[in-house]
Write an enzyme that holds these catalytic residues in place. Structure first.
Site, PDB file in Angstrom:
ATOM      1  N   ARG A   1       0.689  -1.308  -0.012  1.00  0.00           N
ATOM      2  CA  ARG A   1       0.055  -0.025  -0.045  1.00  0.00           C
ATOM      3  C   ARG A   1       0.804   1.104  -0.032  1.00  0.00           C
ATOM      4  O   ARG A   1       2.279   1.217   0.152  1.00  0.00           O
ATOM      5  CB  ARG A   1      -0.924   0.087   1.096  1.00  0.00           C
ATOM      6  CG  ARG A   1      -0.336   0.008   2.369  1.00  0.00           C
ATOM      7  CD  ARG A   1      -1.052  -0.375   3.703  1.00  0.00           C
ATOM      8  NE  ARG A   1      -0.620  -0.376   4.820  1.00  0.00           N
ATOM      9  CZ  ARG A   1      -0.462   0.666   5.975  1.00  0.00           C
ATOM     10  NH1 ARG A   1      -1.151   1.641   5.665  1.00  0.00           N
ATOM     11  NH2 ARG A   1       0.192   0.507   6.936  1.00  0.00           N
ATOM     12  N   GLY A   2       0.148   2.453  -0.382  1.00  0.00           N
ATOM     13  CA  GLY A   2       0.942   3.796  -0.195  1.00  0.00           C
ATOM     14  C   GLY A   2       1.984   3.783  -0.976  1.00  0.00           C
ATOM     15  O   GLY A   2       2.101   3.481  -2.112  1.00  0.00           O
ATOM     16  N   ILE A   3       3.196   4.224  -0.246  1.00  0.00           N
ATOM     17  CA  ILE A   3       4.497   4.518  -1.251  1.00  0.00           C
ATOM     18  C   ILE A   3       4.992   3.286  -1.529  1.00  0.00           C
ATOM     19  O   ILE A   3       5.499   3.180  -2.634  1.00  0.00           O
ATOM     20  CB  ILE A   3       5.463   5.496  -0.317  1.00  0.00           C
ATOM     21  CG1 ILE A   3       4.984   6.753   0.226  1.00  0.00           C
ATOM     22  CG2 ILE A   3       6.986   5.554  -0.661  1.00  0.00           C
ATOM     23  CD1 ILE A   3       5.785   7.462   0.947  1.00  0.00           C
TER      24      ILE A   3
ATOM     25  N   GLY B   1       7.189   0.668   6.979  1.00  0.00           N
ATOM     26  CA  GLY B   1       7.447   1.724   8.260  1.00  0.00           C
ATOM     27  C   GLY B   1       5.989   1.791   8.757  1.00  0.00           C
ATOM     28  O   GLY B   1       5.080   1.607   8.071  1.00  0.00           O
ATOM     29  N   ILE B   2       5.923   2.439  10.219  1.00  0.00           N
ATOM     30  CA  ILE B   2       4.852   2.340  10.964  1.00  0.00           C
ATOM     31  C   ILE B   2       5.115   3.982  11.532  1.00  0.00           C
ATOM     32  O   ILE B   2       6.288   4.319  11.838  1.00  0.00           O
ATOM     33  CB  ILE B   2       4.442   1.264  11.801  1.00  0.00           C
ATOM     34  CG1 ILE B   2       5.575   1.011  12.933  1.00  0.00           C
ATOM     35  CG2 ILE B   2       4.112   0.147  11.331  1.00  0.00           C
ATOM     36  CD1 ILE B   2       5.325   0.224  13.967  1.00  0.00           C
TER      37      ILE B   2
ATOM     38  N   TYR C   1       8.729   8.758  16.067  1.00  0.00           N
ATOM     39  CA  TYR C   1       8.963   8.484  14.378  1.00  0.00           C
ATOM     40  C   TYR C   1      10.138   9.365  13.840  1.00  0.00           C
ATOM     41  O   TYR C   1      10.877   8.892  13.017  1.00  0.00           O
ATOM     42  CB  TYR C   1       7.704   8.738  13.719  1.00  0.00           C
ATOM     43  CG  TYR C   1       7.616   8.630  12.329  1.00  0.00           C
ATOM     44  CD1 TYR C   1       7.378   7.258  11.753  1.00  0.00           C
ATOM     45  CD2 TYR C   1       7.700   9.818  11.462  1.00  0.00           C
ATOM     46  CE1 TYR C   1       7.414   7.381  10.196  1.00  0.00           C
ATOM     47  CE2 TYR C   1       7.511   9.765  10.074  1.00  0.00           C
ATOM     48  CZ  TYR C   1       7.492   8.743   9.477  1.00  0.00           C
ATOM     49  OH  TYR C   1       7.517   8.454   8.220  1.00  0.00           O
TER      50      TYR C   1
ATOM     51  N   PRO D   1      10.772  11.646   2.205  1.00  0.00           N
ATOM     52  CA  PRO D   1       9.377  12.345   1.621  1.00  0.00           C
ATOM     53  C   PRO D   1       8.857  13.400   2.852  1.00  0.00           C
ATOM     54  O   PRO D   1       9.117  13.099   3.846  1.00  0.00           O
ATOM     55  CB  PRO D   1       8.398  10.909   1.657  1.00  0.00           C
ATOM     56  CG  PRO D   1       9.435   9.980   1.610  1.00  0.00           C
ATOM     57  CD  PRO D   1      10.526  10.507   2.241  1.00  0.00           C
TER      58      PRO D   1
END
Length: 231
Positions: free
Chosen positions: A10-12, A78-79, A141, A171
């Site tokens: 998903r996502g990036i 990543g989270i 993070y 990003p």
């Protein structure tokens, strides 16, 4: 060329899988829990989807045994955690570092034997602009992504003599599931802070990853994809 992407469901990560597959590269991607999403990306791109928690050394080693040797490794898994530092538990802190930082350690070590044998390879890590400048209410993070940036620079020095390049993409605010809980007014305010006046798209991060994967004389660099938020 074979490309292995972590966090590719998903996502990036999914955008990176699509970008490499679209130009004809063989792609394998790892995912943790989003089985339906992973199968959808695999069906769309022809990529091989392998389930693995990058925080687990055994899971990573099993996944790499099932995949072809990687010419390019993209560490995207990543989270995140949002909240005051007093609100994150020790377990949450450890889990975030286990995925975002130790996961890269596991995957790099799994990919290295084949790269060292060829004396060639490219590793691209996905960090964040918050790893460069820090974010209030995202201390854990920010710290983890800062560690990713430091790892990138150190690995570039360590692996450069073996013909292996290591770079990093940082990003900015990208419209993905990771920011789905951020109020729209905050996202809009962040967009206004960027000189380009908007937030980014996963596909724009993927373009930067492809560029770094291909650049033969670029290593140890942090490429910001933030619309100029961090200059």
């Amino acid at each position: 060329m074979h490309v292995l992407v972590t966090g590719g469901s998903r996502g990036i990560g999914a955008a990176i899988v699509r970008a490499f597959a679209a130009r004809g590269d063989r792609v394998t991607f790892l995912y943790h829990e989003r089985h339906d999403a992973a199968q959808s990306v695999a069906a769309e791109t022809g990529a091989l989807a392998l389930q693995a928690d990058v925080a687990s050394l055994a899971a990573v080693e099993a996944a790499f045994r099932a995949a072809p040797p990687a010419d390019v490794l993209v560490n995207c898994a990543g989270i995140a955690h949002q909240g005051l530092i007093s609100q994150i538990t020790p377990t949450e802190w450890d889990r975030l570092f286990a995925v975002n930082v130790k996961g890269i350690y596991h995957c790099v070590n799994a990919a290295l034997p084949a790269m060292l044998a060829r004396q060639a390879g490219s590793i691209v890590n996905i960090a964040s602009m918050w790893g460069q400048v820090g974010a209030s209410c995202e201390v854990c993070y920010s710290a983890a992504k800062g560690a990713v940036i430091a790892m990138t620079k150190a690995l570039a020095k360590e692996l450069g003599p073996s013909g292996i390049r290591v770079n990093c993409v940082a990003p900015g605010v990208i419209e993905t599931d990771m920011v789905r809980n951020v109020p729209r007014e905050i996202l809009d305010a962040l967009a206004e802070e960027a000189p380009l006046g908007r937030n980014g798209r996963p596909e724009e991060v993927a373009q930067a990853v492809l560029a770094l994967a291909d650049a033969p004389f670029v290593t140890g660099q942090v490429l910001g994809v933030s619309g100029g938020f961090v200059i």
